[in-house]
Design an enzyme around this catalytic site. Structure first.
Site, short mmCIF file in Angstrom:
data_model
loop_
_atom_site.label_atom_id
_atom_site.label_comp_id
_atom_site.label_asym_id
_atom_site.label_seq_id
_atom_site.Cartn_x
_atom_site.Cartn_y
_atom_site.Cartn_z
N TYR A 173 -14.39 -2.78 -8.13
CA TYR A 173 -13.34 -3.79 -7.88
C TYR A 173 -11.99 -3.10 -7.61
O TYR A 173 -11.29 -3.43 -6.64
CB TYR A 173 -13.25 -4.74 -9.08
N SER A 193 -5.83 -8.09 -3.03
CA SER A 193 -6.81 -9.20 -3.04
C SER A 193 -7.26 -9.66 -1.66
O SER A 193 -8.15 -10.51 -1.57
CB SER A 193 -6.24 -10.40 -3.79
N TYR A 213 -4.20 -18.63 -4.10
CA TYR A 213 -4.19 -18.98 -5.53
C TYR A 213 -3.58 -20.36 -5.76
O TYR A 213 -3.86 -21.30 -5.05
CB TYR A 213 -3.45 -17.90 -6.36
N LYS A 225 -10.89 -9.42 -1.23
CA LYS A 225 -11.81 -10.46 -1.74
C LYS A 225 -12.45 -11.26 -0.60
O LYS A 225 -13.52 -11.84 -0.76
CB LYS A 225 -11.07 -11.38 -2.71
N VAL A 241 -1.43 -8.81 -3.75
CA VAL A 241 -0.15 -8.45 -4.38
C VAL A 241 0.51 -7.20 -3.79
O VAL A 241 1.60 -6.83 -4.19
CB VAL A 241 -0.25 -8.31 -5.93
N1 GLN Z 1 -5.86 -5.54 -8.00
C1 GLN Z 1 -5.11 -6.73 -8.31
C2 GLN Z 1 -5.49 -7.24 -9.68
O1 GLN Z 1 -6.63 -7.12 -10.02
C3 GLN Z 1 -5.37 -7.77 -7.27
C4 GLN Z 1 -4.59 -9.03 -7.49
C5 GLN Z 1 -4.04 -9.65 -6.25
O2 GLN Z 1 -3.85 -9.05 -5.20
N2 GLN Z 1 -3.70 -10.92 -6.38
O3 GLN Z 1 -4.71 -7.71 -10.44
#
Ligand code: GLN
Length: 317
Positions: A201, A76, A253, A79, A271
């Protein structure tokens, strides 16, 4: 002892390599705490006993420790790049399609989407990133080429690429993301084919980078939107200020409050165990340790950032 933010002279006297060495030593005593993300099978295979940290100063100097040159899945953290690019592509109109409020809910939550009629709370939850991804697919003839060019230029590393094994792993198990994308589409807030949005994505999440690449790649957010590696003005200084604010309130988050409390820097996690952070006017930085806390943030990465801001006085508060 708690330190006040340093003035420029004091900043020059901080022994950053010594501070990194202390943090590295402390973190390694705690290996074994937390769990790797196992909902994406290929991430579950990453060894747990890894820690790296890199500081990319605006004058071009880099300080690094531990496994700072070992590549990992940025997840993420991507993002942040897609938000920056989508803002450049759509301007302020982006905010009619994705909000900029903290969610207080997990990164992959579906619950607010129905109540808020398909407008994700912020661009850093999965739902919001599906919308910024859609904006890029509409704007660029080849959005993946544009994203790779963006990241390579930001980090000064032309070899950065996508790990296709991680992409395949996410495609097999991304049931929640499939649900989120279809749900947003049902409100008309995705304009491209749902599968095309999901594929792009997963690919951005599977970008493989190391702490030094990542620390450099966020320097533009510390330098009023100007990227020191390429000399380009990536966004305006107002744009950088805004992206930093959304990182502070939503980049980690439903732990963003805790991050402000313990770390006090705009930060974006993934993650894969990486966290990038920004010290405005001073540096971009990155920590990585694969094991996560219950909210999907690197447990030891957060600890390292906490120790760093407390030892240097570099929290924005
Ligand atoms: N690719 C992961 C997902 O879509 C990204 C989530 C993350 O890093 N928080 O669940």
């Amino acid at each position: 002892m708690h330190k006040l933010p340093p003035n420029p002279d004091e900043l020059g006297r901080l022994d950053l390599d010594d501070i990194l060495g202390t943090i590295d030593h402390e973190v390694r005593q705690r290996f074994g705490e937390g769990e790797v993300a196992d909902y994406i099978p290929s991430l579950a295979e990453v060894p747990k006993d890894r820690f790296g940290m890199a500081l990319a100063m605006l004058d071009g100097t880099v300080h690094a420790v531990g496994d700072a040159r070992e590549g990992f899945s940025i997840q993420s953290i991507s993002k942040l790049y897609t938000l920056t690019m989508a803002l450049e592509a759509a301007g302020d109109a982006l905010w009619t399609r994705v909000d900029r409020e903290p969610s207080g809910d997990p990164f992959n939550s579906l619950i607010q989407l129905e109540l808020e009629r398909g407008i994700p709370r912020n661009p850093f939850m999965n739902a919001g990133a599906l919308v910024t991804t859609d904006v890029l697919l509409s704007h660029h003839a080849d959005a993946e080429v544009a994203l790779l060019a963006f990241i390579r230029a930001r980090s000064g590393n032309p070899r950065i690429s996508i790990n296709m094994e991680v992409v395949a792993s996410e495609q097999e198990t991304g049931f929640r993301n499939v649900a989120l994308a279809n749900f947003i589409r049902s409100y008309g807030n995705l304009h491209n084919d749902v599968q095309a949005v999901l594929d792009f994505y997963y690919r951005q999440c599977a970008l493989h980078m190391d702490c030094v690449d990542l620390a450099r790649s966020v320097q533009f957010l510390a330098d009023g939107g100007r990227c020191p590696s390429s000399g380009e003005q990536v966004t305006t200084s107002e744009g950088a200020t805004r992206i930093n604010s959304v990182m502070m309130t939503a980049g980690t988050y439903d732990a963003a409050g805790d991050f402000a409390f313990y770390v006090g820097l705009p930060a974006k996690s993934g993650v894969g165990g990486g966290i990038v952070a920004v010290v405005p006017r001073v540096m971009g930085l990155c920590v990585w340790s694969p094991t996560l806390d219950g909210k999907g943030n690197s447990l030891l990465g957060r600890y390292a950032l906490h120790r760093f801001t407390r030892m240097t006085g570099l929290s924005v508060f």
